[in-house]
Design an enzyme around this catalytic site. Structure first.
Site, mmCIF file in Angstrom:
data_model
loop_
_atom_site.group_PDB
_atom_site.id
_atom_site.type_symbol
_atom_site.label_atom_id
_atom_site.label_comp_id
_atom_site.label_asym_id
_atom_site.label_seq_id
_atom_site.Cartn_x
_atom_site.Cartn_y
_atom_site.Cartn_z
ATOM 1 C CG ASP A 8 0.601 21.371 43.342
ATOM 2 O OD1 ASP A 8 0.314 20.174 43.502
ATOM 3 O OD2 ASP A 8 0.891 22.122 44.291
ATOM 4 C CE LYS A 106 0.956 19.780 46.741
ATOM 5 N NZ LYS A 106 0.656 21.193 47.003
ATOM 6 C CB CYS A 151 4.265 22.484 45.528
ATOM 7 S SG CYS A 151 3.053 23.253 46.630
#
Ligand code: VGL
Ligand code: ZN
Length: 203
Positions: A8, A106, A151
């Site tokens: 990310d 995601k 995450c």
């Protein structure tokens, strides 16, 4: 084979972004330097529809930081972030994305959040990352990115459960720290399940 997994590295998670993580921007030059040292580089991207259930704005009277029940799972509410096709969802412009072999998105289902790059938070659906790694013969991961306490942590825990060797590049991760100490606790969670701490300079 070893693979580098970038979690990310998106505008919204860097200073100035909607869910800004302190010093998130400092990870980009580290990622750029590490990429050429790996045969395989993969990335995850938080990629929400605008009506995503993790956004406080989609729940009347709720504020970011509050916790609700979302379809049977405890859900922290976040500011609107990483909306599909928005600038905030894009990788940070300075990231050498040409070095990334494949991106796994995601958080695309509005009904459930997905911190891990492998599964949604209910372990109901897979993103394809686990199968892809196994097909490619990857057995060891080097993980870096944002956020250490969300995450990164859930990706690392799933990777360990799936049987991968996991190295956490500790200086190349930054966290949210919604509660003080969340990042340190996340690191303990990961190492106690088998993740190995490394620094980017030793890779
Ligand atoms: C993340 C909160 C919400 C992360 C994503 O990338 O760690 N955190 N969505
Ligand atoms: Zn998200």
């Amino acid at each position: 084979m070893k693979a580098l997994l970038l979690i990310d590295l998106q505008n919204d998670f860097c200073p100035g972004g909607a869910l800004a993580v302190e010093e998130g921007n400092l990870l980009i030059p580290i990622a750029n330097e590490l990429m050429p040292r790996f045969e395989m580089v993969l990335a995850t991207q938080d990629w929400h529809p605008a009506n995503h259930g993790s956004f406080a704005a989609n729940h009347p009277w709720r504020k970011p930081g509050q916790v609700i029940d979302l379809n049977g799972l405890s859900q922290v509410l976040w500011p609107i972030h990483c909306v599909q096709e928005s600038f905030g969802a894009e990788f940070v412009p300075a990231l050498h994305t040409s070095g990334i072999y494949k991106v796994f998105v995601k958080g695309t289902d509005p009904e459930i959040d997905s911190y891990s790059g492998f599964f949604d938070n209910g372990h109901r659906k897979a993103t394809g990352l686990g199968d892809y790694l196994k097909e490619q013969g990857v057995d060891e991961l080097y993980v870096m990115g944002i956020a250490t306490d969300y995450c990164v942590k859930f990706t690392v825990l799933d990777a360990l459960e799936l049987g991968f060797k996991v190295n956490l590049i500790q200086d190349a991760c930054r966290g949210v720290n919604l509660q003080p100490g969340d990042v340190e606790r996340a690191v303990v969670d990961m190492t106690s399940k088998g993740a190995v701490l490394v620094t980017s300079s030793e890779i």
